[in-house]
Scaffold this active site. Structure first.
Site, PDB file in Angstrom:
ATOM      1  N   ASP A  89       0.853  -1.173   0.000  1.00  0.00           N
ATOM      2  CA  ASP A  89       0.000   0.000   0.000  1.00  0.00           C
ATOM      3  C   ASP A  89       0.899   1.236   0.000  1.00  0.00           C
ATOM      4  OD1 ASP A  89      -2.361   1.478   0.175  1.00  0.00           O
ATOM      5  OD2 ASP A  89      -2.265   1.556   2.355  1.00  0.00           O
ATOM      6  N   LYS A 130      -7.556  31.321  -0.207  1.00  0.00           N
ATOM      7  CA  LYS A 130      -6.777  30.207  -0.756  1.00  0.00           C
ATOM      8  C   LYS A 130      -7.741  29.258  -1.456  1.00  0.00           C
ATOM      9  CE  LYS A 130      -6.946  27.130   3.268  1.00  0.00           C
ATOM     10  NZ  LYS A 130      -6.230  26.513   4.383  1.00  0.00           N
TER      11      LYS A 130
END
Length: 892
Positions: free
Chosen positions: A330, A444
Site C-alpha cells: 500500500d 486560498k
C-alpha cells in the site's frame, strides 16, 4: 442507477424517507427486516477443533504410530525398553502440540476490531426530532446529522452539507481528505462518489445531513469484513515442505522396516522377533526431535525478528517471508508518512523547496502576507485530548499552519471577523481578519478559481499588475507541481475598508504564491527499495490513491526505474481478463491505483497463480482481505487499523518499510538453518540404525539400546540443533534472488550428505568403539552376552559416547555446509557452544553416575576408549573438508 446517481428527492423517495427522518413505527419494522447495524461474524473452526489439529497433522500421526508400535513391541517382549520409547514419543507429541497451539493460536478478534471503528452513538432525526441513538439501531432510511470529528456509522447519501470533508483512507486508501456535497454525481463508483459517505470513515471538517441507505454487512465496510472473514489463509511454503518431509520420512522408515523384516525372515528369525526388529528399524528412522526443534527454532526466529521491529503472529510465516518474490505494498501510511506536508513553494517566479525557504528568514518578511494567509485562513480547532491540546481539521490546513509557524518564527493571532466558507463550486476559502495594519482578506483555493479574481501579483517587495505572461507562469508552475503528485493551492489577499459583504470583496486580489503539498515518502524507503532489487524481490504499489500521485511517489522512492511503467486503475482492472492481468503483472514496473479491496485480492491471487510467493503490506480496513489471502500479510503496528493487524501474519512495530527487508533477511536465514539442523539430526539416524542391522545380520549383541537412542534424539542433539536453527543470517544472503519455489527442504543432496556420507562415517566410529571395548574384554565372535553383563554395558556405552563425540564434530560441519570450518568463526553462536557443553555434561552423567548407569543401561568406560574415538572424529572432520574442497572445485 445507483443511489448516488439520484437527486436528493429521488434518493429519499427510493428509501421511503423524508428530510425529517422515519417514524418510530417504521424504524421498528425496518430493524426487524434488516437487522442491527453491525458486522456479523462468520462461523469458523472451533477452538477445540483447532486444538485437535495440532495433534493430528501428518508428522504427529507418524509419531502416534511410532508410539503405538513401541507399546505393542513392549507388550510382546516386556523389558526391552520399548515402553520407555513409547512414553517419550507421547511426551514429544504432547509438548509440541501444546507449544504449537499456543504460538499459532489466532484469536478471532477481527470482528470486534471492525466494530471499534464504528461509533457507539449517532445523532439521528426521527419524527422530525433530533436524538442520540446506538449506531447498531440505525436502519435504511434514517436521516443522520454529522459534524467534524464524527465517525460515519453507515453508508449514507448526503442531503445537505456545509464545507464537508471526509477521510476515506481506512476504506479506499486515499491519503487526502475528500470534499463531499449533496449534488448529483456522474461517478460510476460508489466509493468515489462526491455525495456519499461510507461506514468506517470520519468527518474531517464541516457538517452534513445524510440519509442511510445501507447498514451492517450491506455497507462497503461490511463487504470488506465479509471478504476478510471468508478469505482462506494459504499454507506457507514451510508448512508444505514439512508435510512433504513428513511423508518422505514415513515412507523411508516404513520401507526400511519392511525390507529388514524380509531380511530377518530370510535369516530364520521367528515372526515376532522379526516384527519387533522391524519396529526398532522404523522407530530408529523417525527423528522424534525434528518437530519440536523446528517449532522452537521458528519461535526463536520470531524473537530475533521482534528485536528488529517485526512481530510475527504465525510462526511458519517467518520462512515464508524469506521466500517472498513479490511485495504488494500500500502507499498511504506504508511508503509514505500518512501526513500532509508542504513540499514546494512558488514565490516571486521561482519554485523553492520548503527547507530552502526556512533557511532564508528574509523571504518570510517579504512575503509576510502569504505566510499570514497560510497561518490564518483555515477552519482548524484546538481541543483537549488525553490532557494534551491537539489540532483537529483538514490535514492540509494543519500542514500549512505548521509551515507558516516555522517560517515566520511567530504566531500571528489576528482575530477572525468573518469568512466565506469553502464549497465544491467555489473551490476556495476566504477569511477576514483584523490586523495591526487594518482589515485583510486572505483567500486560498484552486488556482483556476483564484486567477479570475486577481488583478495584481506580488513579486518580491513589489506589487505589479497580473499580466497574461505571469498568469501562464503560474499555470506552468502548477502543472509542474501536479506532475510530481503534489496537491496545489493558490494564495491571494487584499486589504479591505469594510469587512461586511465578504463575498463581494473577493475581487481585485493580490496573487502571491502557490503551495505544493504531499504525503511525503518515508526517508528510509528508497534504500529499502534498492535492497529489494538487489535481493531479486519485485515491489508492486497497490493503492486507492490517484494514479498521478502513486506514480510520483513510485519515482521518488525508486520503485519505478523505467520510463514507461504500467499504471493500471481500478476501472481498467475490472476490464482485464485473468490472462490479461497475468500478462500485465509481468511488466518490470507496475502500479495499481484507485483499486478496491476485492481487486487487491484479485491481484494477489493472480500473482500466486504465476507461482510467486506474495507478501502484502497495508494498514487500512481495505487492505485486510488481501493481507489474509497473501502468503504473508504485513500490517503496520502504529498507523494500522486493528482489522489489518488481525488479518496479518506479521506486524511492523515501527511502521518502517525498511524493517521488512531485515525480516526477509531473517526469513531467508530460517530456511537455511532448518536445512542445517535437518542434516545434523538425520545424520545421527544412521549410527542408530546400523547397530540394529549388525545385530540382525551378524548375530552380535545389540550395540545400542532404545533408551540410548532416545538419549541422543531427545537429549544431547536438541540444544545443538536449536543452535543451528538460531544462526544469524550469512553475509550476502540479501544479494541473491529468493530460492526457487520448487527447491526442497530435504533434497537428494542433503539426504546423501547426511545418510550416505556423514551418517556412515559416524556409524563406522560408533561400531569401531563398540568392537574396541568388546575386543578389550576378550569377547569372541558369535558369543552372546547377557543384557546386564558389565562388558556388554561398557560396549554400548562406548557406542553411545562415540556417536555423541562425532555429533559434536558434526554440529560444526553442518554450521558451514558450503564453507570450510577453518574459514569462519566457530564461537559466534552461543547456543551451539552451550549445546556442546550440555552434550559433554550429559554423556559424562550417563557414563559416570549411578543414576545415569541405571536409567540408560551404561557403565563407566576407560580413558583409552575416548582416546581411541578422537582420531576417528578428526578423520571425519578432514574428510568433510575434503568433500567441500572437491565440491567447490567442481562448481568453479
Amino acid at each position: 442507477m445507483k443511489i448516488h446517481q439520484f437527486t436528493v428527492d429521488e434518493a429519499l423517495a427510493s428509501l421511503n424517507s423524508s428530510y425529517d427522518g422515519l417514524s418510530q413505527a417504521e424504524v421498528e419494522c425496518r430493524l426487524d427486516e434488516y437487522g442491527p447495524n453491525r458486522v456479523e461474524e462468520v462461523r469458523g473452526e472451533s477452538l477445540t477443533f483447532r486444538f485437535i489439529k495440532e495433534f493430528t497433522h501428518f508428522f504427529a500421526l507418524i509419531l502416534w504410530l511410532a508410539a503405538g508400535l513401541a507399546f505393542f513391541a513392549e507388550a510382546r517382549q516386556p523389558g526391552g525398553g520399548m515402553a520407555t520409547l513409547g512414553y517419550a514419543v507421547l511426551g514429544v507429541i504432547l509438548i509440541n502440540g501444546l507449544f504449537s497451539f499456543w504460538q499459532r493460536y489466532r484469536a478471532e478478534r477481527a470482528i470486534s476490531a471492525l466494530q471499534k471503528l464504528l461509533p457507539c452513538y449517532v445523532k439521528v432525526l426521527r419524527d422530525g426530532e433530533a436524538g442520540l441513538i446506538l449506531a447498531a439501531d440505525l436502519v435504511p432510511g434514517d436521516v443522520i446529522l454529522l459534524q467534524e470529528g464524527d465517525n460515519v456509522p453507515a453508508d449514507c447519501r448526503l442531503l445537505e452539507t456545509f464545507s464537508l470533508r471526509v477521510n476515506n483512507a481506512t476504506v479506499t486508501g486515499e491519503s487526502r481528505p475528500q470534499a463531499r456535497d449533496a449534488e448529483l454525481s456522474a461517478e460510476e463508483s460508489l466509493e468515489h462518489s462526491r455525495n456519499t459517505l461510507l461506514a468506517g470513515t470520519s468527518v474531517v471538517s464541516g457538517e452534513g445531513r445524510a440519509v442511510v441507505f445501507a447498514t451492517g454487512m450491506h455497507t462497503e465496510f461490511g463487504k470488506i469484513a465479509r471478504l476478510t472473514q471468508t478469505a482462506v489463509k494459504t499454507v506457507s511454503p514451510l508448512q508444505l515442505e514439512i508435510a512433504r518431509l513428513s511423508r518422505l520420512i514415513a515412507v523411508l522408515a516404513l520401507m526400511l522396516g519392511v525390507v529388514f523384516f524380509f531380511i530377518g525372515h530370510g535369516m530364520g528369525l521367528s515372526f515376532w522377533d522379526n516384527f519387533i526388529f522391524a519396529i526398532g528399524i522404523i522407530v530408529a528412522n523417525v527423528p522424534e526431535g525434528l518437530l519440536p526443534t523446528v517449532t522452537l527454532s521458528l519461535a526463536m526466529a520470531t524473537q530475533r525478528m521482534a528485536k528488529r521491529n517485526a512481530l510475527i503472529r504465525h510462526m511458519p510465516s517467518v520462512e515464508a517471508l524469506g521466500s517472498a518474490t513479490v511485495i504488494c505494498t500500500d502507499k498511504t501510511g506504508t511508503l509514505t508518512e500518512n501526513r500532509m506536508a508542504v513540499s514546494e513553494l512558488y514565490l516571486g517566479g521561482q519554485t523553492l523547496a520548503t527547507r530552502a525557504v526556512q533557511k532564508e528568514p528574509q523571504l518570510a518578511q517579504i512575503y509576510r502576507r502569504f505566510f499570514e494567509n497560510a497561518l490564518l485562513c483555515h477552519n482548524l480547532k484546538e481541543t483537549m485530548v488525553a490532557g494534551k491540546w491537539q489540532t483537529l481539521g483538514d490535514p492540509m490546513e494543519i500542514a500549512l499552519v505548521r509551515m507558516a509557524k516555522t517560517c515566520l518564527g511567530e504566531v500571528c493571532a489576528y482575530p477572525k471577523i468573518n469568512e466565506v466558507p469553502f464549497d465544491t463550486d467555489r473551490k476556495r476559502l476566504s477569511t477576514i481578519h483584523q490586523t495591526p495594519n487594518g482589515v485583510v482578506l486572505y483567500c486560498k483555493g484552486a488556482l483556476e478559481m483564484l486567477l479570475p479574481l486577481c488583478k495584481q501579483v506580488q513579486t518580491g517587495k513589489e506589487i505589479t499588475p497580473l499580466t497574461e505572461e505571469i498568469r501562464q507562469d503560474f499555470i506552468r508552475a502548477q502543472e509542474q507541481m501536479a506532475s510530481k503528485g503534489l496537491r496545489v493551492l493558490a494564495f491571494a489577499w487584499r486589504e479591505l475598508e469594510d469587512e461586511h459583504n465578504s463575498e463581494a470583496q473577493e475581487q481585485d486580489l493580490v496573487l502571491c504564491a502557490l503551495v505544493g503539498l504531499e504525503d511525503p515518502p518515508r526517508a528510509e524507503v528508497p534504500e529499502a527499495m534498492r535492497k529489494c532489487r538487489e535481493a531479486g524481490i519485485k515491489v508492486i504499489m497497490v493503492t486507492g490513491d490517484h494514479p498521478h500521485t502513486a506514480l510520483a511517489i513510485g519515482r521518488q522512492i525508486g520503485q519505478i526505474q523505467t520510463d514507461n511503467p504500467a499504471v493500471i486503475t481500478g476501472e481498467q482492472l475490472y476490464k482485464l481478463s485473468e490472462t490479461q492481468l497475468r500478462l500485465a503483472l509481468s511488466a518490470p514496473d507496475i502500479i495499481f491505483a484507485r483499486v478496491g479491496a476485492d481487486q487487491k485480492m484479485r491481484i494477489v491471487a493472480a500473482l500466486k497463480k504465476k507461482k510467486h510467493v506474495v507478501a502484502v503490506t497495508g494498514d487500512g480496513v481495505n487492505d485486510a482481505p488481501a493481507l489474509k489471502l497473501a502468503d504473508i500479510g504485513i500490517a503496520m503496528g502504529i498507523s494500522g487499523t486493528d482489522v489489518a493487524k488481525e488479518a496479518a501474519d506479521m506486524i511492523l512495530l515501527d511502521d518502517n518499510f525498511a524493517s521488512i527487508i531485515a525480516a526477509i533477511e531473517e526469513g531467508r536465514a530460517v530456511y537455511e538453518n532448518i536445512r542445517r539442523f535437518l542434516a545434523y539430526i538425520l545424520t545421527s539416524n544412521i549410527p542408530e540404525v546400523i547397530p540394529y542391522l549388525a545385530f540382525a545380520l551378524f548375530k552380535i549383541p545389540l550395540p545400542l539400546t532404545i533408551i540410548q537412542i532416545l538419549a541422543v534424539d531427545l537429549g544431547t542433539d536438541m540444544l545443538p540443533a536449536l543452535g543451528l536453527g538460531a544462526a544469524k543470517p550469512e553475509p550476502g544472503s540479501m544479494s541473491r534472488p529468493p530460492r526457487p519455489r520448487n527447491e526442497r527442504l530435504l533434497d537428494w543432496r542433503l539426504l546423501v550428505r547426511a545418510y550416505v556420507f556423514l551418517g556412515m562415517l559416524e556409524a563406522v566410529v560408533a561400531m569401531a568403539a563398540y568392537f574396541f571395548v568388546l575386543h578389550s574384554g576378550d569377547w569372541r565372535w558369535g558369543e552372546s552376552l547377557p543384557s546386564r553383563d558389565p562388558l556388554y554395558l561398557q560396549a554400548t556405552t562406548a557406542c553411545l559416547s562415540a556417536i555423541i563425540v562425532t555429533q559434536i564434530v558434526n554440529v560444526f560441519l553442518c554450521k558451514t555446509p558450503g564453507r570450510s570450518v577453518f574459514g569462519v568463526s566457530l564461537f559466534d553462536n552461543r547456543i551451539i557452544l552451550w549445546g556442546i557443553a550440555l552434550e559433554i555434561t550429559l554423556i559424562l552423567i550417563i557414563d559416570y553416575t549411578a543414576w545415569g548407569n541405571l536409567v540408560f543401561g551404561t557403565l563407566p568406560i576407560a580413558p583409552e576408549v575416548w582416546l581411541f574415538t578422537l582420531p576417528f572424529a578428526l578423520a571425519m572432520l578432514l574428510l568433510e573438508e575434503l568433500r567441500k574442497f572437491m565440491a567447490a572445485r567442481l562448481r568453479r
